[in-house]
Design an enzyme around this catalytic site. Structure first.
Site, PDB file in Angstrom:
ATOM      1  N   ASN A 132       0.809  -1.226   0.000  1.00 19.14           N
ATOM      2  CA  ASN A 132       0.000   0.000   0.000  1.00 19.14           C
ATOM      3  C   ASN A 132       0.837   1.269   0.000  1.00 19.14           C
ATOM      4  O   ASN A 132       0.341   2.355  -0.279  1.00 19.14           O
ATOM      5  CB  ASN A 132      -0.952   0.007   1.211  1.00 19.14           C
ATOM      6  CG  ASN A 132      -0.206  -0.109   2.531  1.00 19.14           C
ATOM      7  OD1 ASN A 132       0.720  -0.902   2.652  1.00 19.14           O
ATOM      8  ND2 ASN A 132      -0.613   0.664   3.526  1.00 19.14           N
ATOM      9  N   GLY A 176       5.239   3.052  -0.119  1.00 16.89           N
ATOM     10  CA  GLY A 176       6.681   2.889  -0.258  1.00 16.89           C
ATOM     11  C   GLY A 176       7.081   1.963  -1.391  1.00 16.89           C
ATOM     12  O   GLY A 176       6.476   1.960  -2.465  1.00 16.89           O
ATOM     13  N   ILE A 177       8.110   1.158  -1.144  1.00 14.66           N
ATOM     14  CA  ILE A 177       8.650   0.266  -2.170  1.00 14.66           C
ATOM     15  C   ILE A 177       7.594  -0.755  -2.603  1.00 14.66           C
ATOM     16  O   ILE A 177       7.469  -1.065  -3.783  1.00 14.66           O
ATOM     17  CB  ILE A 177       9.911  -0.459  -1.644  1.00 14.66           C
ATOM     18  CG1 ILE A 177      11.042   0.557  -1.413  1.00 14.66           C
ATOM     19  CG2 ILE A 177      10.380  -1.526  -2.626  1.00 14.66           C
ATOM     20  CD1 ILE A 177      12.236  -0.001  -0.678  1.00 14.66           C
ATOM     21  N   ASP A 231      -3.062  -9.389   7.855  1.00 19.84           N
ATOM     22  CA  ASP A 231      -1.997  -9.176   8.827  1.00 19.84           C
ATOM     23  C   ASP A 231      -1.073 -10.392   8.753  1.00 19.84           C
ATOM     24  O   ASP A 231      -1.513 -11.523   9.010  1.00 19.84           O
ATOM     25  CB  ASP A 231      -2.614  -9.036  10.223  1.00 19.84           C
ATOM     26  CG  ASP A 231      -1.580  -8.799  11.314  1.00 19.84           C
ATOM     27  OD1 ASP A 231      -0.372  -8.913  11.035  1.00 19.84           O
ATOM     28  OD2 ASP A 231      -1.994  -8.522  12.460  1.00 19.84           O
ATOM     29  N   TYR A 291      15.845  -6.191  13.265  1.00 18.19           N
ATOM     30  CA  TYR A 291      15.546  -6.055  11.836  1.00 18.19           C
ATOM     31  C   TYR A 291      16.590  -6.778  10.985  1.00 18.19           C
ATOM     32  O   TYR A 291      16.250  -7.527  10.063  1.00 18.19           O
ATOM     33  CB  TYR A 291      15.508  -4.566  11.495  1.00 18.19           C
ATOM     34  CG  TYR A 291      15.104  -4.226  10.081  1.00 18.19           C
ATOM     35  CD1 TYR A 291      13.760  -4.232   9.705  1.00 18.19           C
ATOM     36  CD2 TYR A 291      16.052  -3.857   9.129  1.00 18.19           C
ATOM     37  CE1 TYR A 291      13.376  -3.894   8.408  1.00 18.19           C
ATOM     38  CE2 TYR A 291      15.683  -3.515   7.832  1.00 18.19           C
ATOM     39  CZ  TYR A 291      14.350  -3.536   7.483  1.00 18.19           C
ATOM     40  OH  TYR A 291      13.978  -3.200   6.205  1.00 18.19           O
ATOM     41  N   ILE A 346      16.981   3.899  -0.135  1.00 16.38           N
ATOM     42  CA  ILE A 346      16.020   4.220  -1.187  1.00 16.38           C
ATOM     43  C   ILE A 346      15.427   5.597  -0.901  1.00 16.38           C
ATOM     44  O   ILE A 346      15.121   5.916   0.258  1.00 16.38           O
ATOM     45  CB  ILE A 346      14.877   3.182  -1.231  1.00 16.38           C
ATOM     46  CG1 ILE A 346      15.441   1.754  -1.219  1.00 16.38           C
ATOM     47  CG2 ILE A 346      13.974   3.426  -2.420  1.00 16.38           C
ATOM     48  CD1 ILE A 346      16.345   1.407  -2.370  1.00 16.38           C
TER      49      ILE A 346
END
Length: 236
Positions: A13, A15-16, A50, A142, A175
């Protein structure tokens, strides 16, 4: 021109992920996008899902199958961050990021491969990050999750490679997004100093690589890590 494929982009939905969805749409493919809020680019089927909830994902796939057909390309892009230095990072923040960015990909791919196996054709593209290979301070959660995607893609390749299914990792670097545009100029210069290309990537540059690695032209590439980072990771 090849027949349109049915493509799912998780977290498509913004961004990248949004650019990836738009790239497949521009190529004439049928695209579904999952997000928590159910938004999607024009022309894509929007499905609320989700990735931390298997039942939610199953329902999303079922709806896509009913409206567009069996999913042939899965782009696992949904992800979150909760950055902090290791000594200050809570177990909850570590587990939450790994559950979304690694286990969430497992849930998505496990549900997606069933019809790929039956159809003896499929493309699985896992969106990792230079962070997962290069390491970034404050991103133990992450980076761990994004590095884990490499092992996942390679295991999938060994399991399913003989069935016409490929699994690859695309690892973007810095980016140009709204987030990087808002960084102080000094911080932007610090980041750029480490990028041999001397610039941030445009989101479209990542999207085009994802589309290509999903094409028939890339049928003999699997288990690969494709950096789109201007040389930052330098072959990691």
């Amino acid at each position: 021109m090849s027949e349109p494929r049915v493509v799912l982009v998780t977290g498509g939905n913004r961004g990248i992920g949004r650019k990836i969805a738009e790239e497949f749409l521009a190529a004439g493919d049928k695209v579904a996008v999952t997000s928590r809020n159910g938004e999607a680019p024009a022309g894509a089927l929007a499905v609320a899902a989700d990735v931390t909830d298997s039942a939610s994902l199953d329902a999303a796939f079922t709806r896509i199958e009913e409206e567009l057909g069996n999913v042939q390309i899965v782009v696992a892009n949904a992800g979150i961050t909760a950055d902090n230095l290791l000594m200050r990072m809570s177990e909850e923040d570590f587990e939450r990021v790994v559950d979304t960015n690694l286990t969430g990909v497992f849930r998505t791919v496990r549900r997606g491969i069933t019809n790929m196996i039956r159809g003896r054709w499929g493309r699985i593209v896992l969106i990792s990050s230079v962070s997962g290979l290069y390491g970034v301070p404050g991103q133990a959660n992450y980076s761990s999750a994004k590095a884990g995607l490499v092992g996942m893609a390679r295991s999938i390749t060994r399991e399913l490679g003989a069935r016409g299914i490929t699994a690859n990792v695309v690892a973007p670097g810095f980016i140009r997004t709204e987030m990087t545009d808002e960084l102080p100029e000094k911080k932007q210069k610090e980041y750029l100093a480490n990028v041999p290309a001397g610039r941030f990537a445009e989101p479209e540059e990542v999207a085009k690589v994802v589309r290509w690695i999903s094409s028939d032209e890339a049928a003999y590439i699997s288990g690969a890590v494709i950096p789109v980072d201007g040389g930052l990771g330098m072959g990691h």
